[in-house]
Design an enzyme around this catalytic site. Sequence first.
Site, PDB file in Angstrom:
ATOM      1  N   GLU A 229      87.857  69.388  57.627  1.00 30.08           N
ATOM      2  CA  GLU A 229      89.056  68.938  56.923  1.00 30.08           C
ATOM      3  C   GLU A 229      90.116  68.386  57.871  1.00 30.08           C
ATOM      4  OE1 GLU A 229      89.605  68.924  53.517  1.00 30.08           O
ATOM      5  OE2 GLU A 229      87.492  69.465  53.330  1.00 30.08           O
TER       6      GLU A 229
ATOM      7  N   GLU B 167      98.091  65.395  56.223  1.00 32.97           N
ATOM      8  CA  GLU B 167      97.235  64.318  55.724  1.00 32.97           C
ATOM      9  C   GLU B 167      97.626  63.000  56.379  1.00 32.97           C
ATOM     10  OE1 GLU B 167      96.011  62.331  51.405  1.00 32.97           O
ATOM     11  OE2 GLU B 167      97.260  64.141  51.511  1.00 32.97           O
TER      12      GLU B 167
ATOM     13  N   ASN C  64      99.438  73.829  43.683  1.00 38.59           N
ATOM     14  CA  ASN C  64      98.788  74.657  44.702  1.00 38.59           C
ATOM     15  C   ASN C  64      99.813  75.286  45.642  1.00 38.59           C
ATOM     16  OD1 ASN C  64      96.024  74.551  44.068  1.00 38.59           O
ATOM     17  ND2 ASN C  64      95.833  72.508  44.950  1.00 38.59           N
TER      18      ASN C  64
END
Length: 296
Positions: free
Chosen positions: A149, A158, A196
């Site tokens: 990831e 990100e 989340n």
Amino acid sequence: MIKRVMSLIAALGVVVATFVFLPASTASAATCAPAWSSSAVYWGGGAASYNGHNWSARWWTQNERPGTAEVWADQGACGTGGTDPGTPNPSGFVVSEAQFNQMFPSRNSFYTYSGLTAALSAYPGFANTGSDTVKKQEAAAFLANVSHETGGLVHIVEQNTANYPHYCDTSQSYGCPAGQAAYYGRGPIQLSWNFNYKAAGDALGIDLLGNPWQVEQNASVAWKTGLWYWNTQSGPGTMTPHNAMVNGAGFGETIRSINGSLECNGGNPAQVQSRIDKYKAFVQILGTTPGSNLSC
């Protein structure tokens, strides 16, 4: 007869070594090299003894136990040999700091080992359930997915900033108080979406909905969010990654729970294989086997 031959050789001026003949029953095995140490660095050709055998390093190695890693070539028996178990790990985590560094040689300094071990208290069952093999397999599975990831624990946030505004689900009653573009992927599992952040923050007792930047500023918080997902969320799968590993479903089910809707069932086999390859490398570092059901 032996005496006469020896006298003749001496008369010819040949230097003769003194021999001591022992009964065959007292012959000993090869001399053992210095005992293998988990903290030592061995270059190609370096020698060490472990569990009654001498071993020769094929290439550079550190903290890869002889007999469990292909870097070591067995040179045969040598008596008792060395059995150095390695430096005790004060955290109790099945992955030592040396092994962690071996797994992530190019990691960002943000992702500290101490931050990871500090986060373990949030989910004490993680890598601490079942046999030693299962514990190591779960730790390796988590870290392999984390590595995938984050590009080897390199990226904290990100990289595609164009995605940032997409992670605000305005249908939630609490909305996006930190701003529409504030809930992009962060941390080892790349936590994203306002719901989340809300769920993880509630579970951990941290206001991540109001201050999501904590995940990119505090290593322990970042690791806790990764462990939160691993231990409590099924994502597109049918079980949590933790349950997949401790109940024998296999590494493939952890992939399904993390990104199965995009990668599994032929969605992106290259990405699945990348995760599997990393998992296999990590279980080898930990001195165990990968088990079955590796793919999804």
